[in-house]
Design a protein around this motif. Structure first.
Motif, PDB file in Angstrom:
ATOM      1  N   TYR A 153       2.697  -1.592 -11.495  1.00 42.55           N
ATOM      2  CA  TYR A 153       4.008  -1.020 -11.192  1.00 42.55           C
ATOM      3  C   TYR A 153       4.631  -0.431 -12.450  1.00 42.55           C
ATOM      4  O   TYR A 153       4.367  -0.883 -13.557  1.00 42.55           O
ATOM      5  CB  TYR A 153       4.937  -2.081 -10.593  1.00 42.55           C
ATOM      6  CG  TYR A 153       4.428  -2.617  -9.279  1.00 42.55           C
ATOM      7  CD1 TYR A 153       4.215  -1.765  -8.197  1.00 42.55           C
ATOM      8  CD2 TYR A 153       4.149  -3.964  -9.118  1.00 42.55           C
ATOM      9  CE1 TYR A 153       3.732  -2.245  -6.994  1.00 42.55           C
ATOM     10  CE2 TYR A 153       3.671  -4.445  -7.916  1.00 42.55           C
ATOM     11  CZ  TYR A 153       3.468  -3.584  -6.854  1.00 42.55           C
ATOM     12  OH  TYR A 153       2.991  -4.057  -5.667  1.00 42.55           O
ATOM     13  N   TYR A 177       6.162   1.447  -0.214  1.00 43.38           N
ATOM     14  CA  TYR A 177       5.228   2.572  -0.132  1.00 43.38           C
ATOM     15  C   TYR A 177       3.786   2.075  -0.235  1.00 43.38           C
ATOM     16  O   TYR A 177       2.910   2.497   0.516  1.00 43.38           O
ATOM     17  CB  TYR A 177       5.484   3.600  -1.244  1.00 43.38           C
ATOM     18  CG  TYR A 177       6.762   4.396  -1.150  1.00 43.38           C
ATOM     19  CD1 TYR A 177       7.383   4.652   0.071  1.00 43.38           C
ATOM     20  CD2 TYR A 177       7.340   4.918  -2.288  1.00 43.38           C
ATOM     21  CE1 TYR A 177       8.538   5.404   0.142  1.00 43.38           C
ATOM     22  CE2 TYR A 177       8.497   5.681  -2.231  1.00 43.38           C
ATOM     23  CZ  TYR A 177       9.096   5.917  -1.012  1.00 43.38           C
ATOM     24  OH  TYR A 177      10.236   6.667  -0.946  1.00 43.38           O
ATOM     25  N   GLU A 178       3.540   1.203  -1.194  1.00 39.71           N
ATOM     26  CA  GLU A 178       2.187   0.672  -1.391  1.00 39.71           C
ATOM     27  C   GLU A 178       1.680   0.028  -0.103  1.00 39.71           C
ATOM     28  O   GLU A 178       0.531   0.225   0.298  1.00 39.71           O
ATOM     29  CB  GLU A 178       2.201  -0.340  -2.539  1.00 39.71           C
ATOM     30  CG  GLU A 178       0.866  -0.991  -2.812  1.00 39.71           C
ATOM     31  CD  GLU A 178       0.942  -2.047  -3.898  1.00 39.71           C
ATOM     32  OE1 GLU A 178      -0.071  -2.217  -4.598  1.00 39.71           O
ATOM     33  OE2 GLU A 178       1.994  -2.710  -4.051  1.00 39.71           O
ATOM     34  N   ASN A 179       2.538  -0.722   0.564  1.00 35.15           N
ATOM     35  CA  ASN A 179       2.172  -1.428   1.794  1.00 35.15           C
ATOM     36  C   ASN A 179       1.979  -0.451   2.960  1.00 35.15           C
ATOM     37  O   ASN A 179       0.934  -0.441   3.606  1.00 35.15           O
ATOM     38  CB  ASN A 179       3.259  -2.462   2.129  1.00 35.15           C
ATOM     39  CG  ASN A 179       3.000  -3.211   3.412  1.00 35.15           C
ATOM     40  OD1 ASN A 179       1.902  -3.234   3.936  1.00 35.15           O
ATOM     41  ND2 ASN A 179       4.034  -3.834   3.930  1.00 35.15           N
ATOM     42  N   LYS A 233       6.980  -0.878  -3.731  1.00 32.35           N
ATOM     43  CA  LYS A 233       6.118  -1.863  -3.071  1.00 32.35           C
ATOM     44  C   LYS A 233       6.000  -1.587  -1.570  1.00 32.35           C
ATOM     45  O   LYS A 233       4.934  -1.778  -0.978  1.00 32.35           O
ATOM     46  CB  LYS A 233       6.636  -3.273  -3.335  1.00 32.35           C
ATOM     47  CG  LYS A 233       6.468  -3.690  -4.783  1.00 32.35           C
ATOM     48  CD  LYS A 233       7.035  -5.078  -5.043  1.00 32.35           C
ATOM     49  CE  LYS A 233       6.844  -5.464  -6.514  1.00 32.35           C
ATOM     50  NZ  LYS A 233       7.347  -6.819  -6.806  1.00 32.35           N
ATOM     51  N   GLU A 285      -0.858   1.930   2.591  1.00 31.37           N
ATOM     52  CA  GLU A 285      -2.117   1.203   2.379  1.00 31.37           C
ATOM     53  C   GLU A 285      -2.828   1.664   1.119  1.00 31.37           C
ATOM     54  O   GLU A 285      -4.019   1.972   1.111  1.00 31.37           O
ATOM     55  CB  GLU A 285      -3.016   1.337   3.609  1.00 31.37           C
ATOM     56  CG  GLU A 285      -2.392   0.755   4.857  1.00 31.37           C
ATOM     57  CD  GLU A 285      -3.199   0.968   6.123  1.00 31.37           C
ATOM     58  OE1 GLU A 285      -4.158   1.786   6.107  1.00 31.37           O
ATOM     59  OE2 GLU A 285      -2.893   0.313   7.124  1.00 31.37           O
ATOM     60  N   MET A 286      -2.053   1.710   0.054  1.00 30.52           N
ATOM     61  CA  MET A 286      -2.590   2.143  -1.240  1.00 30.52           C
ATOM     62  C   MET A 286      -3.309   0.992  -1.918  1.00 30.52           C
ATOM     63  O   MET A 286      -2.989  -0.175  -1.674  1.00 30.52           O
ATOM     64  CB  MET A 286      -1.438   2.628  -2.135  1.00 30.52           C
ATOM     65  CG  MET A 286      -0.646   3.778  -1.531  1.00 30.52           C
ATOM     66  SD  MET A 286       0.911   4.083  -2.390  1.00 30.52           S
ATOM     67  CE  MET A 286       0.321   4.829  -3.899  1.00 30.52           C
ATOM     68  N   GLU A 287      -4.260   1.342  -2.763  1.00 33.04           N
ATOM     69  CA  GLU A 287      -4.880   0.319  -3.601  1.00 33.04           C
ATOM     70  C   GLU A 287      -3.830  -0.203  -4.567  1.00 33.04           C
ATOM     71  O   GLU A 287      -2.933   0.532  -4.990  1.00 33.04           O
ATOM     72  CB  GLU A 287      -6.044   0.906  -4.394  1.00 33.04           C
ATOM     73  CG  GLU A 287      -7.259   1.215  -3.559  1.00 33.04           C
ATOM     74  CD  GLU A 287      -8.425   1.665  -4.426  1.00 33.04           C
ATOM     75  OE1 GLU A 287      -8.551   1.197  -5.579  1.00 33.04           O
ATOM     76  OE2 GLU A 287      -9.211   2.479  -3.933  1.00 33.04           O
ATOM     77  N   SER A 288      -3.938  -1.470  -4.922  1.00 31.77           N
ATOM     78  CA  SER A 288      -2.989  -2.042  -5.882  1.00 31.77           C
ATOM     79  C   SER A 288      -3.025  -1.247  -7.180  1.00 31.77           C
ATOM     80  O   SER A 288      -4.069  -0.749  -7.589  1.00 31.77           O
ATOM     81  CB  SER A 288      -3.335  -3.497  -6.175  1.00 31.77           C
ATOM     82  OG  SER A 288      -3.084  -4.275  -5.033  1.00 31.77           O
ATOM     83  N   PHE A 289      -1.887  -1.133  -7.797  1.00 34.03           N
ATOM     84  CA  PHE A 289      -1.755  -0.400  -9.051  1.00 34.03           C
ATOM     85  C   PHE A 289      -0.690  -1.085  -9.886  1.00 34.03           C
ATOM     86  O   PHE A 289       0.156  -1.807  -9.354  1.00 34.03           O
ATOM     87  CB  PHE A 289      -1.398   1.069  -8.787  1.00 34.03           C
ATOM     88  CG  PHE A 289      -0.161   1.257  -7.951  1.00 34.03           C
ATOM     89  CD1 PHE A 289       1.099   1.327  -8.537  1.00 34.03           C
ATOM     90  CD2 PHE A 289      -0.256   1.355  -6.566  1.00 34.03           C
ATOM     91  CE1 PHE A 289       2.236   1.500  -7.767  1.00 34.03           C
ATOM     92  CE2 PHE A 289       0.882   1.529  -5.787  1.00 34.03           C
ATOM     93  CZ  PHE A 289       2.131   1.599  -6.390  1.00 34.03           C
TER      94      PHE A 289
END
Length: 153
Positions: free
Chosen positions: A37, A26-28, A24, A31-35
């Motif tokens: 988990y 890394y996602e933040n 999570k 700035e990755m699109e939601s995926f």
């Protein structure tokens, strides 16, 4: 926040919750699109893999930094090389020595296992390039190619 209150952990099979928090983060930070988990079973599979190293910086109950590295067997010598696939520190905690300490923790783990070298890549112009110079990284001029495994049709 006192940097002495930050705990650095080499994740193991008992750290599924921390691994999910790292993903999570890394996602933040990236700035990755939601995926969706990964499932608990997949997290366990990752944590069981002795050739993947996860190191996190934990402040209170939060994962504020972390890295994922993969040990790659060398064809040329009897030791592994270690590729840092991801390294991130939450923006509120950057420039406090956390990224440097994560790399130091990885070096300690890797060197104690007999690994030969740690390497990573950074995008040209990225702020991370200056950081890697600062902590002693030696740049190499390479071109990175990607090949998709997705089948079209």
């Amino acid at each position: 926040m006192n940097v002495n209150e930050i705990k650095y952990l080499h994740l193991n099979l008992n750290n599924q919750a921390e691994l999910l928090k790292l993903i999570k983060l890394y996602e933040n930070v990236f700035e990755m699109e939601s995926f969706p988990y990964p499932s608990d079973n997949y997290l366990v599979k990752l944590l069981k893999n002795e050739n993947i190293i996860f190191v996190v910086a934990k402040y209170e109950k939060d994962i504020i930094g972390g890295l994922t590295a993969h040990e790659l067997p060398s064809t040329y010598f009897e030791a592994n090389e270690v590729y840092v696939y991801d390294l991130a520190v939450h923006p509120n905690f950057q420039k406090k020595g956390i990224g440097s300490r994560l790399i130091e923790e990885l070096k300690n783990i890797s060197c104690s296992k007999g690994d030969k070298e740690i390497f990573l890549q950074a995008d040209v112009g990225d702020d991370a390039v200056d950081f890697y110079h600062k902590i002693g990284g030696v740049p190499e001029n390479v071109i990175h190619f990607s090949f998709s495994c997705n089948k079209k049709g």
